[in-house]
Motif scaffolding. Structure first.
Motif, PDB file in Angstrom:
ATOM      1  N   CYS A  33      36.193 -30.854  16.306  1.00  0.00           N
ATOM      2  CA  CYS A  33      35.887 -30.737  14.876  1.00  0.00           C
ATOM      3  C   CYS A  33      37.121 -30.976  14.010  1.00  0.00           C
ATOM      4  O   CYS A  33      37.016 -31.086  12.796  1.00  0.00           O
ATOM      5  CB  CYS A  33      35.267 -29.376  14.565  1.00  0.00           C
ATOM      6  SG  CYS A  33      36.461 -28.018  14.451  1.00  0.00           S
ATOM      7  N   GLY A  34      38.310 -31.022  14.626  1.00  0.00           N
ATOM      8  CA  GLY A  34      39.546 -31.238  13.878  1.00  0.00           C
ATOM      9  C   GLY A  34      40.420 -30.003  13.782  1.00  0.00           C
ATOM     10  O   GLY A  34      41.590 -30.090  13.443  1.00  0.00           O
ATOM     11  N   ASP A  35      39.861 -28.837  14.070  1.00  0.00           N
ATOM     12  CA  ASP A  35      40.634 -27.590  14.080  1.00  0.00           C
ATOM     13  C   ASP A  35      41.188 -27.390  15.487  1.00  0.00           C
ATOM     14  O   ASP A  35      41.267 -28.345  16.261  1.00  0.00           O
ATOM     15  CB  ASP A  35      39.747 -26.416  13.651  1.00  0.00           C
ATOM     16  CG  ASP A  35      40.541 -25.246  13.072  1.00  0.00           C
ATOM     17  OD1 ASP A  35      41.753 -25.171  13.311  1.00  0.00           O
ATOM     18  OD2 ASP A  35      39.933 -24.408  12.391  1.00  0.00           O
ATOM     19  N   LEU A  44      44.525 -12.894  26.907  1.00  0.00           N
ATOM     20  CA  LEU A  44      44.628 -13.417  28.271  1.00  0.00           C
ATOM     21  C   LEU A  44      45.062 -12.317  29.238  1.00  0.00           C
ATOM     22  O   LEU A  44      44.499 -12.178  30.321  1.00  0.00           O
ATOM     23  CB  LEU A  44      45.592 -14.599  28.320  1.00  0.00           C
ATOM     24  CG  LEU A  44      45.118 -15.863  27.596  1.00  0.00           C
ATOM     25  CD1 LEU A  44      46.277 -16.836  27.431  1.00  0.00           C
ATOM     26  CD2 LEU A  44      43.959 -16.513  28.332  1.00  0.00           C
ATOM     27  N   TRP A  45      46.063 -11.528  28.837  1.00  0.00           N
ATOM     28  CA  TRP A  45      46.520 -10.421  29.691  1.00  0.00           C
ATOM     29  C   TRP A  45      45.428  -9.363  29.870  1.00  0.00           C
ATOM     30  O   TRP A  45      45.387  -8.679  30.885  1.00  0.00           O
ATOM     31  CB  TRP A  45      47.789  -9.772  29.124  1.00  0.00           C
ATOM     32  CG  TRP A  45      49.041 -10.447  29.598  1.00  0.00           C
ATOM     33  CD1 TRP A  45      49.882 -11.227  28.865  1.00  0.00           C
ATOM     34  CD2 TRP A  45      49.602 -10.412  30.913  1.00  0.00           C
ATOM     35  NE1 TRP A  45      50.920 -11.676  29.637  1.00  0.00           N
ATOM     36  CE2 TRP A  45      50.775 -11.184  30.911  1.00  0.00           C
ATOM     37  CE3 TRP A  45      49.218  -9.798  32.105  1.00  0.00           C
ATOM     38  CZ2 TRP A  45      51.569 -11.373  32.029  1.00  0.00           C
ATOM     39  CZ3 TRP A  45      50.017  -9.973  33.231  1.00  0.00           C
ATOM     40  CH2 TRP A  45      51.173 -10.755  33.184  1.00  0.00           C
ATOM     41  N   ASP A  46      44.539  -9.243  28.882  1.00  0.00           N
ATOM     42  CA  ASP A  46      43.435  -8.280  28.965  1.00  0.00           C
ATOM     43  C   ASP A  46      42.245  -8.829  29.745  1.00  0.00           C
ATOM     44  O   ASP A  46      41.202  -8.181  29.804  1.00  0.00           O
ATOM     45  CB  ASP A  46      42.982  -7.860  27.563  1.00  0.00           C
ATOM     46  CG  ASP A  46      43.975  -6.939  26.876  1.00  0.00           C
ATOM     47  OD1 ASP A  46      44.840  -6.361  27.573  1.00  0.00           O
ATOM     48  OD2 ASP A  46      43.897  -6.796  25.645  1.00  0.00           O
ATOM     49  N   GLY A  47      42.383 -10.038  30.302  1.00  0.00           N
ATOM     50  CA  GLY A  47      41.322 -10.603  31.128  1.00  0.00           C
ATOM     51  C   GLY A  47      40.417 -11.581  30.407  1.00  0.00           C
ATOM     52  O   GLY A  47      39.489 -12.123  31.001  1.00  0.00           O
ATOM     53  N   GLY A  48      40.662 -11.823  29.132  1.00  0.00           N
ATOM     54  CA  GLY A  48      39.858 -12.791  28.392  1.00  0.00           C
ATOM     55  C   GLY A  48      40.201 -14.204  28.813  1.00  0.00           C
ATOM     56  O   GLY A  48      41.343 -14.494  29.170  1.00  0.00           O
ATOM     57  N   ASP A  49      39.216 -15.087  28.781  1.00  0.00           N
ATOM     58  CA  ASP A  49      39.486 -16.481  29.120  1.00  0.00           C
ATOM     59  C   ASP A  49      38.698 -17.461  28.251  1.00  0.00           C
ATOM     60  O   ASP A  49      38.608 -18.634  28.553  1.00  0.00           O
ATOM     61  CB  ASP A  49      39.214 -16.752  30.600  1.00  0.00           C
ATOM     62  CG  ASP A  49      37.757 -16.608  30.981  1.00  0.00           C
ATOM     63  OD1 ASP A  49      36.949 -16.115  30.169  1.00  0.00           O
ATOM     64  OD2 ASP A  49      37.400 -16.992  32.115  1.00  0.00           O
ATOM     65  N   ILE A  50      38.133 -16.974  27.161  1.00  0.00           N
ATOM     66  CA  ILE A  50      37.366 -17.819  26.252  1.00  0.00           C
ATOM     67  C   ILE A  50      38.137 -17.988  24.943  1.00  0.00           C
ATOM     68  O   ILE A  50      38.406 -17.019  24.238  1.00  0.00           O
ATOM     69  CB  ILE A  50      35.969 -17.224  25.958  1.00  0.00           C
ATOM     70  CG1 ILE A  50      35.164 -17.062  27.243  1.00  0.00           C
ATOM     71  CG2 ILE A  50      35.219 -18.098  24.948  1.00  0.00           C
ATOM     72  CD1 ILE A  50      34.860 -18.351  27.982  1.00  0.00           C
ATOM     73  N   ALA A  51      38.511 -19.242  24.656  1.00  0.00           N
ATOM     74  CA  ALA A  51      39.187 -19.562  23.396  1.00  0.00           C
ATOM     75  C   ALA A  51      38.138 -20.078  22.423  1.00  0.00           C
ATOM     76  O   ALA A  51      37.302 -20.904  22.783  1.00  0.00           O
ATOM     77  CB  ALA A  51      40.276 -20.607  23.629  1.00  0.00           C
ATOM     78  N   LYS A  52      38.199 -19.581  21.203  1.00  0.00           N
ATOM     79  CA  LYS A  52      37.206 -19.943  20.189  1.00  0.00           C
ATOM     80  C   LYS A  52      37.842 -20.821  19.121  1.00  0.00           C
ATOM     81  O   LYS A  52      39.023 -20.707  18.834  1.00  0.00           O
ATOM     82  CB  LYS A  52      36.665 -18.675  19.515  1.00  0.00           C
ATOM     83  CG  LYS A  52      36.026 -17.709  20.478  1.00  0.00           C
ATOM     84  CD  LYS A  52      35.674 -16.421  19.777  1.00  0.00           C
ATOM     85  CE  LYS A  52      35.171 -15.395  20.781  1.00  0.00           C
ATOM     86  NZ  LYS A  52      34.934 -14.097  20.174  1.00  0.00           N
ATOM     87  N   CYS A  53      37.010 -21.660  18.524  1.00  0.00           N
ATOM     88  CA  CYS A  53      37.429 -22.437  17.365  1.00  0.00           C
ATOM     89  C   CYS A  53      36.944 -21.686  16.131  1.00  0.00           C
ATOM     90  O   CYS A  53      35.768 -21.344  16.048  1.00  0.00           O
ATOM     91  CB  CYS A  53      36.830 -23.839  17.402  1.00  0.00           C
ATOM     92  SG  CYS A  53      37.231 -24.795  15.919  1.00  0.00           S
ATOM     93  N   PRO A  54      37.846 -21.442  15.159  1.00  0.00           N
ATOM     94  CA  PRO A  54      37.432 -20.703  13.968  1.00  0.00           C
ATOM     95  C   PRO A  54      36.575 -21.523  12.998  1.00  0.00           C
ATOM     96  O   PRO A  54      35.967 -20.966  12.100  1.00  0.00           O
ATOM     97  CB  PRO A  54      38.761 -20.310  13.316  1.00  0.00           C
ATOM     98  CG  PRO A  54      39.729 -21.341  13.780  1.00  0.00           C
ATOM     99  CD  PRO A  54      39.285 -21.734  15.161  1.00  0.00           C
ATOM    100  N   SER A  55      36.509 -22.846  13.205  1.00  0.00           N
ATOM    101  CA  SER A  55      35.788 -23.704  12.269  1.00  0.00           C
ATOM    102  C   SER A  55      34.409 -24.146  12.744  1.00  0.00           C
ATOM    103  O   SER A  55      33.639 -24.685  11.961  1.00  0.00           O
ATOM    104  CB  SER A  55      36.613 -24.953  11.957  1.00  0.00           C
ATOM    105  OG  SER A  55      37.810 -24.597  11.318  1.00  0.00           O
ATOM    106  N   CYS A  56      34.122 -23.959  14.028  1.00  0.00           N
ATOM    107  CA  CYS A  56      32.810 -24.358  14.539  1.00  0.00           C
ATOM    108  C   CYS A  56      32.392 -23.388  15.638  1.00  0.00           C
ATOM    109  O   CYS A  56      33.080 -22.412  15.900  1.00  0.00           O
ATOM    110  CB  CYS A  56      32.828 -25.811  15.036  1.00  0.00           C
ATOM    111  SG  CYS A  56      33.767 -26.077  16.551  1.00  0.00           S
ATOM    112  N   SER A  57      31.306 -23.668  16.289  1.00  0.00           N
ATOM    113  CA  SER A  57      30.786 -22.733  17.290  1.00  0.00           C
ATOM    114  C   SER A  57      31.252 -23.044  18.716  1.00  0.00           C
ATOM    115  O   SER A  57      30.867 -22.349  19.650  1.00  0.00           O
ATOM    116  CB  SER A  57      29.256 -22.735  17.249  1.00  0.00           C
ATOM    117  OG  SER A  57      28.775 -24.030  17.571  1.00  0.00           O
TER     118      SER A  57
END
Length: 88
Positions: A33-35, A44-57
């Motif tokens: 989307c350009g963002d 990441l240290w807390d076990g998260g592995d999903i990166a989100k884009c703040p401009s789209c879904s």
């Protein structure tokens, strides 16, 4: 099954392919989307592995080994205002 098993991801990305901002302690990856997708080092240290884009879904899954992550900086202690003011 974790919450992340139910999330649709646009792409799986190796952490080595992401840009790391040492000031913000954040990893970035270009989104169509350009963002930019983003995920914090703390997530990441807390076990998260999903990166989100703040401009789209869209979301990506970050592939990494915990031992390859930079260390988290030590947490700064918050001052206790009452102690400093010597309130009886």
């Amino acid at each position: 099954m974790t919450v992340y098993d139910e999330v649709d991801v646009y792409e799986e990305v190796e952490i080595e392919d992401m840009d790391f901002d040492e000031t913000e302690l954040m990893y970035y990856y270009p989104c169509p989307c350009g963002d930019k997708f983003r995920i914090t080092l703390e997530d990441l240290w807390d076990g998260g592995d999903i990166a989100k884009c703040p401009s789209c879904s869209l979301r990506i899954q970050v592939i990494f080994e915990e031992q390859d992550l930079p260390p988290l900086p030590p947490e700064e202690e918050e001052d206790d205002d009452e102690e400093e003011m010597n309130i009886p």
